[in-house]
Design a protein around this motif. Structure first.
Motif, mmCIF file in Angstrom:
data_model
loop_
_atom_site.group_PDB
_atom_site.id
_atom_site.type_symbol
_atom_site.label_atom_id
_atom_site.label_comp_id
_atom_site.label_asym_id
_atom_site.label_seq_id
_atom_site.Cartn_x
_atom_site.Cartn_y
_atom_site.Cartn_z
ATOM 1 N N ALA A 396 -0.263 12.050 -4.128
ATOM 2 C CA ALA A 396 -1.634 11.829 -4.586
ATOM 3 C C ALA A 396 -1.683 10.707 -5.619
ATOM 4 O O ALA A 396 -2.434 9.733 -5.473
ATOM 5 C CB ALA A 396 -2.203 13.126 -5.164
ATOM 6 N N VAL A 397 -0.886 10.827 -6.664
ATOM 7 C CA VAL A 397 -0.888 9.806 -7.717
ATOM 8 C C VAL A 397 -0.521 8.442 -7.137
ATOM 9 O O VAL A 397 -1.136 7.416 -7.464
ATOM 10 C CB VAL A 397 0.083 10.199 -8.851
ATOM 11 C CG1 VAL A 397 0.231 9.062 -9.857
ATOM 12 C CG2 VAL A 397 -0.398 11.464 -9.556
ATOM 13 N N SER A 398 0.451 8.415 -6.254
ATOM 14 C CA SER A 398 0.913 7.163 -5.673
ATOM 15 C C SER A 398 -0.169 6.437 -4.890
ATOM 16 O O SER A 398 -0.155 5.212 -4.776
ATOM 17 C CB SER A 398 2.116 7.426 -4.757
ATOM 18 O OG SER A 398 2.663 6.227 -4.272
ATOM 19 N N HIS A 399 -1.141 7.198 -4.356
ATOM 20 C CA HIS A 399 -2.217 6.607 -3.553
ATOM 21 C C HIS A 399 -3.569 6.658 -4.258
ATOM 22 O O HIS A 399 -4.616 6.505 -3.633
ATOM 23 C CB HIS A 399 -2.294 7.313 -2.202
ATOM 24 C CG HIS A 399 -1.095 7.040 -1.328
ATOM 25 N ND1 HIS A 399 0.086 7.726 -1.467
ATOM 26 C CD2 HIS A 399 -0.896 6.132 -0.326
ATOM 27 C CE1 HIS A 399 0.966 7.265 -0.588
ATOM 28 N NE2 HIS A 399 0.398 6.302 0.102
ATOM 29 N N GLY A 400 -3.536 6.865 -5.592
ATOM 30 C CA GLY A 400 -4.770 6.835 -6.368
ATOM 31 C C GLY A 400 -5.693 8.002 -6.122
ATOM 32 O O GLY A 400 -6.909 7.878 -6.255
ATOM 33 N N VAL A 401 -5.123 9.165 -5.786
ATOM 34 C CA VAL A 401 -5.918 10.368 -5.528
ATOM 35 C C VAL A 401 -5.870 11.260 -6.766
ATOM 36 O O VAL A 401 -4.787 11.716 -7.159
ATOM 37 C CB VAL A 401 -5.378 11.142 -4.314
ATOM 38 C CG1 VAL A 401 -6.159 12.427 -4.098
ATOM 39 C CG2 VAL A 401 -5.417 10.264 -3.061
#
Length: 485
Positions: A396-401
């Motif tokens: 999530a963090v890696s894809h801006g979620v």
């Protein structure tokens, strides 16, 4: 871990000797004597397996057996440096094959990095896999380590002797959360490689609560092998046990999802598991009784091991599912489409348990039923996520979620604190966590707040990818100096 625990074998007799590792260490006694002195290595390995299988404290026996092999290796002269241009032989210690998405992503990205930074050495990679689910092309193609002996410490001793570089690529290494035997395999495999004069690294690992037995094992092998942690908190904790860990990053940050093909409204991913049935423990007597009666148990894991379970754990699990169901219902009322995600094949039951508690039909994307790409991409394309699984938070963090963590241990807490989202987490056993998650997610309706959180995620993820890239360059230089310098 399924392959690991299955590999520890089936009981061979009814006797159950005890070999408590901590008591041996406190008394200054030597670890278990290796049966490898026997003429037949298979018979010797079977005998060691039998001792393990019938011990009152099997995990302590496993640690003692690993220590015995490490100590034996350290008494021999280190192997000479390689001076030829022969291919670099790499052994990866992993949790791959068990259907754990995070573990598989770490392995996939580490393989890609090794092939890049050691391209001139034409690396020959072997994977110590703990299962048989390889639903990604990289995992399907990589060569798997054969198991010529029945007992894992003996398998490791033989495999390490044929490697130039041994990398532990599993994140949950220094912890008793899941199994001391799993931790002993990962930590002990690196220590064994170091004792044999091989380049040995724990690569982007984490730490957590450890049993007394595991702490003794860690202290005893603190200087054997290079340890690269994926967060500062792990470095600090391991330093207390004498391990000089370097700061690094998790390999999974490098995985990128394919582009979303179609718009599907606002999606809220709910990543569930069963946080309350760990650790697993060996119970040979219970396993024999089930086998004799021709019965199965939903708590059985491999040949000898069982998940921890009692009335209190069951009550905690039911409350956990109820909180997730309340979250899913409230998010749907706010215009989100809840999607249940199972990051590991073991999570499939929890996914269906949650779906049964929701008052509406819901889509489930669970590993095993769905492949790795489908599971990871579902998280990466969400508009928000709530998770108990660490690598769902990484994706999530890696894809801006924006992601709210309902943590079962230290890992998600450490991650979100470093991202700057320390208020986006709660305990999975805390009744107040539902309201906090909904409050945080409600702030995303403010476009500026969402943009701020997305920017924080992308900034942190970019930094982690840069750190992992540097890890690869450092690793290449280090191995060159050890084996070819």
């Amino acid at each position: 871990m399924g392959r690991l625990l299955r590999s520890l074998g089936t009981p061979l007799s009814n006797e159950a000797p005890r070999f408590p590792y901590v008591e041996q260490e406190r008394a200054g006694a030597s670890p278990l004597r290796v049966a490898g002195a026997a003429a037949d290595p298979v018979a010797a390995s079977c005998a060691a397996l039998e001792r393990y299988a019938h011990a009152e404290a099997p995990d302590e026996v496993f640690l003692a057996d690993m220590q015995c092999r490490i100590d034996a290796a350290s008494r021999h002269a280190a192997r000479p440096r390689r001076t030829t241009d022969d291919a670099l032989r790499v052994l990866l210690l992993s949790y791959s094959g068990a259907g754990n998405t995070g573990a598989d992503l770490r392995t996939i990205e580490t393989i890609a990095q090794i092939q890049d930074v050691f391209a001139h050495r034409v690396p020959r990679i072997k994977l110590l896999a703990l299962g048989a689910l390889f639903d990604h092309r990289v995992l399907a193609r990589v060569k798997k380590l054969d198991w010529p002996l029945p007992y894992l410490p003996d398998v490791l001793a033989a495999a390490v002797a044929e490697a130039d570089l041994v990398l532990n690529v599993e994140g949950s290494t220094y912890t008793s959360k899941f199994s001391d035997s799993l931790a002993g395999m990962l930590i002990g495999g690196v220590a064994l490689a170091h004792a044999q004069g091989c380049a040995a690294v724990s690569y982007g690992v984490d730490s957590g609560a450890m049993s007394a037995s595991l702490q003794v094992f860690v202290r005893r092998n603190a200087e054997r092998g290079l340890v690269i942690c994926r967060n500062s908190a792990a470095c600090t904790q391991l330093a207390e046990l004498g391990v000089s860990g370097q700061r690094g990053a998790d390999a999974a940050w490098h995985w990128r999802a394919r582009e979303r093909e179609t718009a599907c409204g606002r999606v809220a991913v709910l990543c569930v598991n069963n946080p309350f049935w760990w650790p697993v423990y060996a119970d040979a007597r219970r396993a024999r009784a089930l086998d004799a009666a021709g019965r199965e148990s939903p708590l059985r894991y491999g040949s000898l091991h069982f998940h921890s379970w009692n009335a209190a754990r069951e009550c905690a699990y039911e409350s956990y599912l109820s909180r997730f169901a309340a979250l899913g219902t409230a998010l749907r009322e706010r215009g989100y489409e809840p999607v249940i995600v199972g990051m590991e094949r073991l999570d499939e039951a929890a996914c269906h348990d949650l779906a049964a508690r929701l008052p509406f039909a819901v889509r489930i994307v669970a590993r095993g039923e769905a492949d790795l790409e489908a599971v990871a991409t579902t998280v990466a394309h969400a508009d928000c996520a709530v998770t108990t699984r660490y690598h769902a938070a990484v994706l999530a963090v890696s894809h801006g979620v924006p992601v709210f963590g309902l943590s079962m241990d230290e890992r998600i807490d450490r991650l979100l604190d470093e991202v700057g989202l320390g208020d986006w987490r709660g305990r999975c056993d805390d009744d107040g966590s539902t309201a906090r998650a909904l409050e945080r997610i409600a702030t995303l309706d403010d476009a500026r707040e969402r943009a701020r959180i997305v920017a924080a995620c992308e900034r942190y993820a970019g930094a982690q990818r840069a750190v992992f890239d540097q890890m690869g360059r450092n690793l290449a230089a280090w191995v060159e100096a050890i084996h070819f310098g």
